[in-house]
Scaffold this active site. Structure first.
Site, PDB file in Angstrom:
ATOM      1  CB  CYS A  49     -31.589 -20.375   1.853  1.00  0.00           C
ATOM      2  SG  CYS A  49     -31.635 -21.923   0.907  1.00  0.00           S
TER       3      CYS A  49
ATOM      4  CE  LYS B   8       7.847 -56.199  -6.552  1.00  0.00           C
ATOM      5  NZ  LYS B   8       6.804 -56.925  -5.791  1.00  0.00           N
TER       6      LYS B   8
ATOM      7  CE1 TYR C 264     -21.167 -64.652   1.223  1.00  0.00           C
ATOM      8  CE2 TYR C 264     -22.254 -62.803   2.289  1.00  0.00           C
ATOM      9  CZ  TYR C 264     -21.145 -63.601   2.116  1.00  0.00           C
ATOM     10  OH  TYR C 264     -20.013 -63.351   2.853  1.00  0.00           O
TER      11      TYR C 264
ATOM     12  NE  ARG D 109       8.415 -50.133   3.969  1.00  0.00           N
ATOM     13  CZ  ARG D 109       9.184 -49.199   4.513  1.00  0.00           C
ATOM     14  NH1 ARG D 109       8.659 -48.302   5.322  1.00  0.00           N
ATOM     15  NH2 ARG D 109      10.476 -49.142   4.252  1.00  0.00           N
TER      16      ARG D 109
ATOM     17  CB  CYS E 202     -34.746 -25.593   2.555  1.00  0.00           C
ATOM     18  SG  CYS E 202     -33.827 -25.099   1.084  1.00  0.00           S
TER      19      CYS E 202
ATOM     20  CD  GLU F  76       0.712 -50.275  -1.114  1.00  0.00           C
ATOM     21  OE1 GLU F  76       0.860 -49.044  -1.057  1.00  0.00           O
ATOM     22  OE2 GLU F  76       1.622 -51.088  -0.839  1.00  0.00           O
TER      23      GLU F  76
ATOM     24  CG  LEU G  98      10.174 -50.939  -4.005  1.00  0.00           C
ATOM     25  CD1 LEU G  98       9.121 -51.145  -5.086  1.00  0.00           C
ATOM     26  CD2 LEU G  98      11.184 -52.074  -4.022  1.00  0.00           C
TER      27      LEU G  98
ATOM     28  CB  ALA H 273     -31.727 -62.799  -1.209  1.00  0.00           C
TER      29      ALA H 273
ATOM     30  CE  LYS I 165       5.631 -46.340  -5.789  1.00  0.00           C
ATOM     31  NZ  LYS I 165       4.582 -45.680  -4.990  1.00  0.00           N
TER      32      LYS I 165
END
EC number: 6.5.1.2
Length: 672
Positions: A408, A290, A37, A137, A431, A174, A84, A35, A116
């Site tokens: 039904c 890496k 914020y 990308r 229903c 990503e 990669l 509230a 990943k």
């Protein structure tokens, strides 16, 4: 407030909102109530509405905005975004490690091992600390410019947090859709009769390629940053140092990244995540190795397609065989019947699976799934159990083909299948199963968000006949709630407070909450912006509805059919009597709203409104606030101690209204 005071306050608010965005979206450690914020954001919006010259491209209010685009522009990355090479087993990893050490003449090597992520790779370019461009990308050399869509992701900083940023820096990350957001999105799409996304990666990719950033904003995307592609003013010695710097600048950097110096350590880490990955709130399909030292990366170099200093280890997809014990039917809130396979419990991707949605009769026939069949299953995106197909070679002759019922299963009403659709629907709007799920939809997080009204409470309310439609929720008493199981006086008071607070929800939420077939959150927002009130929407004809961007014949028919039913009109009337907000809580779309085409000038000091608040109220109703009086001005709102604008209005014969008349004008409009 003087202009210089407004400018200082606006910048103060931006910094404060950015700080809380970082705590919430990046650190997952909020230090402020929602509230409070929201109050900060509303104050900033009001200031920028009253003083348009204060709006900056990196303001938190500018994450979503602008008209839908006609297409995407291709842009070139400052440095190639290479793919990669893959490794699928221990032998592949050993080959990679051997090539690295040979290429470095057997120097000591540290590997940074990252998760990943199964998402969409993007680049973000910052100039002088401000986000200026975001791109996919693409083919690695060029990608599509999607800056407006990426700006909607709240964990992407619009400006860097620390001083001394390089003039230009391009970072890579990503974009992904969290598992929970993906599941909710597909549930809503299934309820609305829309095609489902196969996995979170496809959902993220489709969300980023929306021409309207508003749709992207609704999809709850997030991002992990994993590297720097280009910089013109800062030098790092190691990849791990670059990741640490990104974290200091306000980016989300994954906390599970580790550094190892031997292949044996890497392999143990890979084995740990083989099962642990299923506990994550997002999908990963492997790990990335890496070389840490950037000088070693440079010496190893790249091939045409991939760097020699990195490799992606991919886990094999998990599948399992099980048996279809039965096929049962679930009735949704719109009346659609969804067949679900009851499976012999089997362990898959970290959980025990015992059910899988079959979606519709056509899919069952296409995959030839029968009761008693042995079937192959997997989890779409490691989340949603899905039957890939049956194993006819394992049939014994005792399997039973499935046939959709003609009545039904909940209320025995006739079923209908609209022309051109795959779904079968219960024809009974009353229903019981539809009612229960309609109530659950009405109180759900993306609708009226009434905390405490879960399935158990809703079921009790229905069993005791305390509610017959969503509007009845607003007439519940403390005594009625205390009489329910596990609802004490304090819980009852909290629930009543939540119900009362929900009356202030936006018109868009109300429209979505009604459960109109094919009307999702996006369509609800468009309708709210276009018509400005529930009364305006109910009075709209087919041509008016179809004139709204993205609202085609199917949605228009659903809206018309919904409000044509007497029962639905009675529910709306009850909601209005209960005091539920039925007018737009945001500026009406251009050219619409009760004050559409009206131009206002504010002068002097108002007693009950700040200048920003008065401007915001006018904008909400479709009007326009300008700073100068002219013959085209419709109203000058007069406060105490007016300036020369009052004299000019008198001279030009412009309509002048004082604060009491201004208040009557607003209240008269908002009472219809």
């Amino acid at each position: 407030m003087k202009p210089e005071e407004a400018r200082a306050r606006a910048e103060e608010l931006r910094r404060e909102i950015e700080y809380h965005d970082h705590r919430y979206y990046v650190l997952d450690d909020p230090v402020i109530e929602d509230a409070e914020y929201d109050r900060l954001v509303r104050e900033l919006v009001a200031l920028e509405t009253a003083y348009p010259e204060l709006v900056t491209p990196d303001s938190p209010t500018q994450r979503v905005g602008g008209r839908p685009r006609e297409g995407f522009v291709t842009v070139q990355h400052r440095a190639p975004m290479l793919s990669l090479a893959n490794a699928f087993n221990a032998a592949d990893l050993a080959d990679f490690d051997r090539r690295v050490r040979t290429g470095l003449a057997d120097e000591d090597v540290d590997y940074v091992v990252e998760l990943k992520f199964d998402g969409v790779a993007v680049s973000l370019t910052y100039e002088h600390g401000r986000l200026v461009r975001g791109a996919t990308r693409g083919d690695g050399v060029t990608g599509e410019e999607i800056t407006p869509n990426l700006r909607t992701i709240r964990s992407i900083p619009l400006r860097l947090r620390q001083p001394g940023a390089p003039n230009v820096i391009e970072v890579r990350g990503e974009v992904y859709m969290p598992k929970e957001a993906f599941a909710r999105l597909n549930e809503r799409r299934e309820d609305a009769g829309l095609p489902l996304f196969a996995n979170p990666r496809n959902a993220a990719a489709g969300s980023l390629r929306q021409l309207d950033p508003g749709i992207t904003a609704e999809r709850k995307l997030d991002i992990w940053l994993y590297g720097i592609g280009y910089t013109d003013g800062i030098v790092f010695g190691r990849h791990s140092e670059a990741l640490a710097w990104l974290g200091e600048q306000g980016f989300r950097v994954n906390p599970h990244t580790r550094i190892f110096s031997t292949l044996e350590e890497v392999e143990r880490h890979l084995e740990h995540w083989r099962e642990a990955r299923f506990e994550l709130p997002y999908v990963i399909d492997g790990l990335v190795l890496k070389v840490d030292r950037l000088d070693q990366q440079e010496r190893l170099g790249t091939t045409l397609k991939s760097p020699r200093w990195a490799v992606a280890y991919k886990y094999p997809p998990e599948q399992a065989e099980t048996t279809v014990e039965d096929i049962i039917i679930r009735v949704g809130r719109t009346g659609v019947l969804t067949p679900t396979a009851v499976l012999s419990p089997v362990r898959l991707a970290g959980t025990t699976v015992s059910r899988a949605s079959l979606h519709n009769e056509d899919l069952i026939r296409e995959k030839d799934i029968r009761i008693g069949d042995v079937v192959l299953i997997h989890k779409a995106g490691d989340i949603i159990p899905e039957i890939l197909g049956s194993r006819p070679e394992k049939r014994t002759g005792r399997e039973t083909p499935f046939a959709m019922p003609v009545q039904c299963p909940e209320c025995a009403s006739l079923l209908v299948r609209p022309e051109g659709e795959v779904g079968v629907y219960c024809s009974n709007v009353a229903c019981p199963a539809r009612l229960e799920r309609s109530l659950l939809h009405f109180v759900s997080r993306n609708a009226f968000a009434i905390n405490g009204l879960g399935p158990a409470v809703i079921q009790q309310l229905l069993e005791r006949r305390l509610v017959a439609d969503p509007a009845d929720l607003f007439t519940l008493t403390r005594e009625e709630l205390v009489g329910l199981e596990r609802i004490g006086p304090k819980s009852a008071d909290n629930l009543l407070k939540a119900i009362q607070n929900s009356k202030r929800n936006s018109l868009a939420r109300l429209i979505f909450s009604l459960g109109i077939r094919h009307v999702g959150e996006r369509a609800a927002r468009l309708l709210a912006e276009r018509f400005g009130s529930l009364a305006g929407l109910m009075a709209a004809g087919r041509e008016e509805l179809e004139a709204v961007p993205e609202i085609g014949p199917k949605i228009a028919d659903s809206v018309l059919n919904f409000f044509a039913r007497e029962q639905n009109r009675r529910v709306v009337a009850k909601l209005v009597r209960a005091g539920v907000n039925t007018v737009a809580d945001r500026p009406a779309a251009a050219g619409t709203g009760p004050l559409a085409g009206k131009t206002f000038v504010l002068t002097g000091t108002l007693e009950e409104f700040s200048r920003a608040e008065a401007a915001a109220r006018i904008e909400e109703l479709g009007g326009r606030v300008v700073s100068n009086v002219s013959r085209r001005t419709d109203y000058v709102v007069l406060g105490k101690n007016p300036g020369g604008k009052y004299d000019k209005a008198v001279k030009l014969g412009v309509n002048i209204i004082e604060e009491p008349e201004f208040k009557r004008l607003l209240s008269g409009i908002q009472s219809y």
